[in-house]
Each structure stands twice: as C-alpha cells, then as structure tokens.
Design a protein around this motif. Sequence first.
Motif, PDB file in Angstrom:
ATOM      1  N   PHE A 153       0.851  -1.181   0.000  1.00  0.00           N
ATOM      2  CA  PHE A 153       0.000   0.000   0.000  1.00  0.00           C
ATOM      3  C   PHE A 153       0.894   1.241   0.000  1.00  0.00           C
ATOM      4  O   PHE A 153       2.032   1.176   0.471  1.00  0.00           O
ATOM      5  CB  PHE A 153      -0.912  -0.009   1.222  1.00  0.00           C
ATOM      6  CG  PHE A 153      -2.017  -1.014   1.098  1.00  0.00           C
ATOM      7  CD1 PHE A 153      -3.203  -0.674   0.454  1.00  0.00           C
ATOM      8  CD2 PHE A 153      -1.856  -2.306   1.584  1.00  0.00           C
ATOM      9  CE1 PHE A 153      -4.211  -1.604   0.307  1.00  0.00           C
ATOM     10  CE2 PHE A 153      -2.875  -3.246   1.431  1.00  0.00           C
ATOM     11  CZ  PHE A 153      -4.057  -2.895   0.787  1.00  0.00           C
ATOM     12  N   PRO A 154       0.410   2.346  -0.508  1.00  0.00           N
ATOM     13  CA  PRO A 154       1.255   3.538  -0.627  1.00  0.00           C
ATOM     14  C   PRO A 154       1.989   3.894   0.661  1.00  0.00           C
ATOM     15  O   PRO A 154       3.170   4.247   0.615  1.00  0.00           O
ATOM     16  CB  PRO A 154       0.261   4.628  -1.023  1.00  0.00           C
ATOM     17  CG  PRO A 154      -0.790   3.904  -1.779  1.00  0.00           C
ATOM     18  CD  PRO A 154      -0.907   2.562  -1.129  1.00  0.00           C
ATOM     19  N   ASP A 155       1.320   3.770   1.816  1.00  0.00           N
ATOM     20  CA  ASP A 155       1.990   4.203   3.050  1.00  0.00           C
ATOM     21  C   ASP A 155       3.073   3.224   3.503  1.00  0.00           C
ATOM     22  O   ASP A 155       3.771   3.473   4.482  1.00  0.00           O
ATOM     23  CB  ASP A 155       0.973   4.472   4.165  1.00  0.00           C
ATOM     24  CG  ASP A 155       0.187   3.219   4.540  1.00  0.00           C
ATOM     25  OD1 ASP A 155       0.442   2.151   3.949  1.00  0.00           O
ATOM     26  OD2 ASP A 155      -0.683   3.318   5.419  1.00  0.00           O
ATOM     27  N   GLU A 156       3.201   2.128   2.779  1.00  0.00           N
ATOM     28  CA  GLU A 156       4.297   1.209   3.099  1.00  0.00           C
ATOM     29  C   GLU A 156       5.517   1.472   2.218  1.00  0.00           C
ATOM     30  O   GLU A 156       6.506   0.751   2.290  1.00  0.00           O
ATOM     31  CB  GLU A 156       3.833  -0.247   2.883  1.00  0.00           C
ATOM     32  CG  GLU A 156       2.695  -0.654   3.799  1.00  0.00           C
ATOM     33  CD  GLU A 156       1.997  -1.930   3.344  1.00  0.00           C
ATOM     34  OE1 GLU A 156       1.089  -2.370   4.055  1.00  0.00           O
ATOM     35  OE2 GLU A 156       2.362  -2.466   2.291  1.00  0.00           O
ATOM     36  N   LEU A 157       5.404   2.490   1.364  1.00  0.00           N
ATOM     37  CA  LEU A 157       6.471   2.762   0.413  1.00  0.00           C
ATOM     38  C   LEU A 157       7.219   4.039   0.776  1.00  0.00           C
ATOM     39  O   LEU A 157       6.672   4.930   1.415  1.00  0.00           O
ATOM     40  CB  LEU A 157       5.896   2.938  -0.993  1.00  0.00           C
ATOM     41  CG  LEU A 157       5.149   1.754  -1.612  1.00  0.00           C
ATOM     42  CD1 LEU A 157       4.620   2.169  -2.980  1.00  0.00           C
ATOM     43  CD2 LEU A 157       6.050   0.546  -1.719  1.00  0.00           C
ATOM     44  N   ALA A 158       8.474   4.103   0.335  1.00  0.00           N
ATOM     45  CA  ALA A 158       9.249   5.335   0.480  1.00  0.00           C
ATOM     46  C   ALA A 158       8.721   6.360  -0.517  1.00  0.00           C
ATOM     47  O   ALA A 158       8.043   6.005  -1.484  1.00  0.00           O
ATOM     48  CB  ALA A 158      10.708   5.039   0.220  1.00  0.00           C
ATOM     49  N   GLY A 159       9.036   7.635  -0.250  1.00  0.00           N
ATOM     50  CA  GLY A 159       8.543   8.710  -1.112  1.00  0.00           C
ATOM     51  C   GLY A 159       8.881   8.502  -2.575  1.00  0.00           C
ATOM     52  O   GLY A 159       8.023   8.662  -3.454  1.00  0.00           O
ATOM     53  N   GLY A 160      10.115   8.119  -2.828  1.00  0.00           N
ATOM     54  CA  GLY A 160      10.535   7.917  -4.218  1.00  0.00           C
ATOM     55  C   GLY A 160       9.738   6.806  -4.885  1.00  0.00           C
ATOM     56  O   GLY A 160       9.373   6.889  -6.061  1.00  0.00           O
ATOM     57  N   GLU A 161       9.461   5.773  -4.100  1.00  0.00           N
ATOM     58  CA  GLU A 161       8.679   4.653  -4.651  1.00  0.00           C
ATOM     59  C   GLU A 161       7.242   5.081  -4.950  1.00  0.00           C
ATOM     60  O   GLU A 161       6.669   4.724  -5.971  1.00  0.00           O
ATOM     61  CB  GLU A 161       8.690   3.485  -3.654  1.00  0.00           C
ATOM     62  CG  GLU A 161      10.046   2.822  -3.562  1.00  0.00           C
ATOM     63  CD  GLU A 161      10.143   1.808  -2.420  1.00  0.00           C
ATOM     64  OE1 GLU A 161      10.860   0.819  -2.584  1.00  0.00           O
ATOM     65  OE2 GLU A 161       9.510   2.034  -1.367  1.00  0.00           O
ATOM     66  N   GLN A 162       6.703   5.865  -4.026  1.00  0.00           N
ATOM     67  CA  GLN A 162       5.336   6.358  -4.260  1.00  0.00           C
ATOM     68  C   GLN A 162       5.281   7.170  -5.549  1.00  0.00           C
ATOM     69  O   GLN A 162       4.359   7.046  -6.341  1.00  0.00           O
ATOM     70  CB  GLN A 162       4.880   7.220  -3.086  1.00  0.00           C
ATOM     71  CG  GLN A 162       4.647   6.424  -1.824  1.00  0.00           C
ATOM     72  CD  GLN A 162       4.004   7.266  -0.733  1.00  0.00           C
ATOM     73  OE1 GLN A 162       3.099   8.045  -0.993  1.00  0.00           O
ATOM     74  NE2 GLN A 162       4.473   7.107   0.484  1.00  0.00           N
ATOM     75  N   GLN A 163       6.311   8.002  -5.737  1.00  0.00           N
ATOM     76  CA  GLN A 163       6.310   8.816  -6.943  1.00  0.00           C
ATOM     77  C   GLN A 163       6.438   7.940  -8.187  1.00  0.00           C
ATOM     78  O   GLN A 163       5.827   8.214  -9.211  1.00  0.00           O
ATOM     79  CB  GLN A 163       7.435   9.861  -6.888  1.00  0.00           C
ATOM     80  CG  GLN A 163       7.392  10.902  -7.988  1.00  0.00           C
ATOM     81  CD  GLN A 163       6.093  11.694  -8.008  1.00  0.00           C
ATOM     82  OE1 GLN A 163       5.012  11.146  -8.272  1.00  0.00           O
ATOM     83  NE2 GLN A 163       6.163  12.978  -7.714  1.00  0.00           N
ATOM     84  N   ARG A 164       7.176   6.849  -8.063  1.00  0.00           N
ATOM     85  CA  ARG A 164       7.302   5.955  -9.215  1.00  0.00           C
ATOM     86  C   ARG A 164       5.961   5.269  -9.512  1.00  0.00           C
ATOM     87  O   ARG A 164       5.641   5.021 -10.671  1.00  0.00           O
ATOM     88  CB  ARG A 164       8.417   4.930  -8.972  1.00  0.00           C
ATOM     89  CG  ARG A 164       9.774   5.492  -9.419  1.00  0.00           C
ATOM     90  CD  ARG A 164      10.913   5.037  -8.563  1.00  0.00           C
ATOM     91  NE  ARG A 164      11.105   3.591  -8.559  1.00  0.00           N
ATOM     92  CZ  ARG A 164      11.842   2.935  -7.663  1.00  0.00           C
ATOM     93  NH1 ARG A 164      12.465   3.606  -6.707  1.00  0.00           N
ATOM     94  NH2 ARG A 164      11.976   1.647  -7.738  1.00  0.00           N
TER      95      ARG A 164
END
Lengths: 299, 232
Positions: free
Chosen positions: B136-147
């Motif tokens: 889920f998005p909140d399990e990802l780092a910022g850069g990953e979310q942006q990807r």
Amino acid sequence: MKPFRILKSNFLESFKGVFRNFSLSIASITCITITLILVGFSIFVTLNVNNFTAEIEKDMTIVVFLDRKASDEDIDAIKEKIESLDNIKKITFNSKEDVKKSMQKESEIFNTILSEYTESNNPLQDSFLIKVEDINRIGDTANEIQTIEKITLVKYGEGSVEELVKIFDLVKKITYIAVVALVIVTAFLISNTIKITIQSRKREIEIRRLVGASNAFIRQPFFFEGIIIGFLGSIIPIAICCFGYSYLYERLGGKLFTEIIRLIDPKAINYMVMVALVVIGVVVGALGSFRAVRKYLKV
Amino acid sequence: MQLIEFKNVYKRYQNGVSALCDVNLEISKGEFVFIIGESGSGKSTIIKLLYRQEKPTSGEVFVGGINVARLRNGKVYKLRRKLGVVFQDYKLLPKLTVYENVAFALEIYGLKKSEVRRRTLEALEQVGLKDKLRSFPDELAGGEQQRVSIARAIVNNPKVLICDEPTGNLDPKTSMEVMRVIESINNDLGTTVIMATHDEKIVNKMKKRVVVIDKGLVVDDTMKGKYKNETI
Ligand SMILES: Nc1ncnc2c1ncn2[C@@H]1O[C@H](COP(=O)(O)OP(=O)(O)OP(=O)(O)O)[C@@H](O)[C@H]1O
Ligand SMILES: [Mg+2]
C-alpha cells in the motif's frame, strides 16, 4: 463488451459506496422504507376504495315510485324532468306489470298471490330505476327527484355505505399528501447521502478526471448508488405490504365490516404492488442522486 | 504543427493575478523539456493549461492537435487520455495497492482483465516496482510512491508526460532515481516529457532543453541548458 465491463465495474463501485457510508445509507434506506410502506398502504387503499365504489355504483339505484293515479302522459313528463337533472346516468321504466312478472317468476308463493290481481287492481306501483354518475351526490339527486309531482316515494341504497365511501376518500387523500411529502423528503435525504459519498471520494474523483474519465463515467457510480439505496429500501415495504395485505384479507374473509365492501383478492394485485414499489423506490433514488450529481459533481 | 504549441498565451486568474504574459512555446514529439523559474513565476500555470485544468485568458494552446482553449468541459477527457500527469504529492489512493493504483487509470477503458494486468505490470516494470505490487502507498518510500504515480501516468501509453515538481518532496538521491525513471520513459517509449521544477541539481545534470519563466514571461529557452542563477 467494453461498455458492459465499464457498467459492471461502476456498479460494483456503487455497491461499495453504499456500504462505505453505511450509517448514512441506512438513514436513507430507512426513510425510503417508511415512504414505500405508506405508498404500498395507499395503493391498497386506493385500489380497494376504487373497487368497491365502482361496485356500489353499479348496485346503487334510486327507485322512484309513481303515484297510482299518474297517467301515461304524466309518466312521460316525469321521465323527462328526471332526465333533465344532472348526475343522471341511466333511467329505466319498470311498470307494475313487469314487477309483477318478475316477482311471480321468483317464487311460487308470489306467483299464486299475484295471479289473483289483474292489470286494473295490481297493488304494485310503477317505478323508475335510476343510476347516477357520481355516487357521492346520490342524496342530493334523490332529494331533487322528490320535489317532482306525482311521485310517492324515492328510495336509494344505505346511508352508511355512502358515509364509508366518504371516509375512505378522505383516507385516500391524506395518504396521497403524506406520500408526496415523504417522497420529497426521501429524495433530499438520498441526495444528501450521495453528496457525502461524493465528498468522501473527492480524491478518487479528481484522479479519475486526471486519467481521462468522462463525466458519464464519473457520475455513473453515484447514480447507481441512489438506485441501489432505493432498491434496498423497497424490500421491506414489499414484504410488509404484500404479506400484510394477504394476511388481512384472509383474516377478514375478503370483506370489510359488511358484505357490501368486498376486498380485492391479493393474488390479483400483489405483483403489481411489488413492481410499483420497486419502481418508485428506484425512481426516487435516481432522482436523489441526480440532484446530488448535478449539484456536487460539476465539471 | 508541433506536438505542443503555445501561441501568445495570456493567463489572468479570477482574482486579477496575471500569471502568464504572451507565452510562445513549441515542443516537438519526443522532447524532454524543463520549465524552471522561481516560486510564483507561472510554471504550474503552464502545466495546468496543458491538461486543461485552466483555460488561457487569451491565445491558443495546442496539444496533439487539440485546441485546448476551445475544448468544451465535456470533452476534456479526450485530451487527458493523451496525457499522463505527475504531481509533487503523488495523488495515490491510500486504500488501494500499488497494482490497483496503476490499474485504476485503465478502468475507464473497459479493457479485459488480462489486458489490464499486462499493461499494469508493464508500466510497473518500467518504473522498477514490479516486486511491490501488493504494497500500500503508506508502506512505500517517497521515491517509490512517486514511481507508482509515474507508472499510473504512463499506463495508458500517453503521448506526453507532464510533471509538476515531481521531485519536490524527495531528497537529492531519490530525486535522481526518479529522474532516471522519467528519462528512461522518454528514451524507451519516446514519450514527450514536460517538467516544471526548481531543482537546480537535476536540471544541471540532465542537460535537456530548459525554458525559463520569470513573472509569467519566457525569458530563456535553451537546448542542453543549465540552471543559471543570473537568468532567474
Ligand atoms: N488558482 C489560482 N487563483 C489565483 N491565482 C493563482 C492561482 N494559481 C496560481 N495563481 C497565481 O499565479 C501566479 C503563478 O502561479 P504558479 O502556481 O503558476 O507559480 P509556480 O511557478 O508554479 O510557483 P511554485 O514554484 O511555487 O509552484 C502566482 O502569483 C499565484 O499566486
Ligand atoms: Mg507550482
């Protein structure tokens, strides 16, 4: 295939929407449930009132007995006078000979007694049988006829039935008003529920717009949501109204108070009422969501 | 006609702020263009005109042959389907997984499930997130979310990828990673990229075309440009 898949996914989306804001949906569903129970009630009342008013109208006849001394010319004049009144649907002359014959036919005892009499000493009276247009005014019409000369007696159906028709008419009118008011309130409530769904999904809507969803696509799930709410709201009323009416019909033996007021057989109308309730529920739901979508999902 | 054209574009907002003044720009297919300028210069306004969030007050904006200024509200989705848009705040849906967030953009096309899957995986592979499908998005780092948001933007094979400060919330190292992803999209898929940013380091490293805006005016437009302080 494509439009169908889109429709399907949007439909599922709306189902989720109903359950996401469940407390609100419940409020709307409850409101539409109450409304539809009342609608169902008023449909049954209306159908039955219409039915037995028609029945009574068929049976209710003003009988006008004529003076024994009335000549043929007098009879013609009276007939003309009665015909000139409004509210007269049909008038038939029933001569004392006719009455005698029909009575003789009816029973052996009458037959022997009446055969004693000849044309000149027939104890029966000539009469007119009159059907009226508007059953509610039968009393006035009878009174008007009474004023005509060479008439001995005017008789018509029982007064209590007439009163009952009036009461049911009033019940009918009151439920109509209540139904209209409730429908409006419900539509607003549903509209409000959809509004909150829309607001709680602002982000989703924004993203849908960004990735190129058309307006129709964005609006669809919210439309369906109102329709689903309307549909869910019609289940309990259908159960209550149809089972309730069938039960009541059985309990009362198919009549209300007297033999004169026959109830309509549930088998004949239950399906129609079911369809009507679902349709009304769905339409009210659709109207509510239409309003919300128009107001809160502007492009 | 070029893929994207701005012709004498003026933009004045409702409150009277003049955000753009006689902007003329041409961007051709496959280009990679930075739009830079200090805060309030009008970068986001240019981006918003491209995806028809805003209409120009006067002048004309063409994107892939569509006259954006004349586009009726009801037809905006036709433009949006030719574009991918990426924002500083990712705009992901928190309750959806990575896979669902990307597939979300394909829902509107009514594709077969298998086709949705193929395209979604393809896009996630392009941004290097194939192993995070179920996160889920909140399990990802910022850069990953942006990807993820970039994958969502390219999943419909857009002609143009529009980015408004995509690295605004990221540290320099992660920013560079994201930039590499965007560059690879430009190289591999031939997608035209237009990016508003004020990240000096990135602009200097990438050596792409740079359009400089100052107070709503295009003051510089150079190939292989640098973020020169004297021009801003
Ligand atoms: N929706 C709006 N309504 C009114 N004025 C606006 C609106 N959006 C932007 N502006 C104004 O237009 C000007 C340009 O804004 P814009 O957002 O394009 O700047 P920017 O270059 O993107 O800035 P930043 O680097 O801070 O994002 C600013 O003066 C801003 O206040
Ligand atoms: Mg900005």
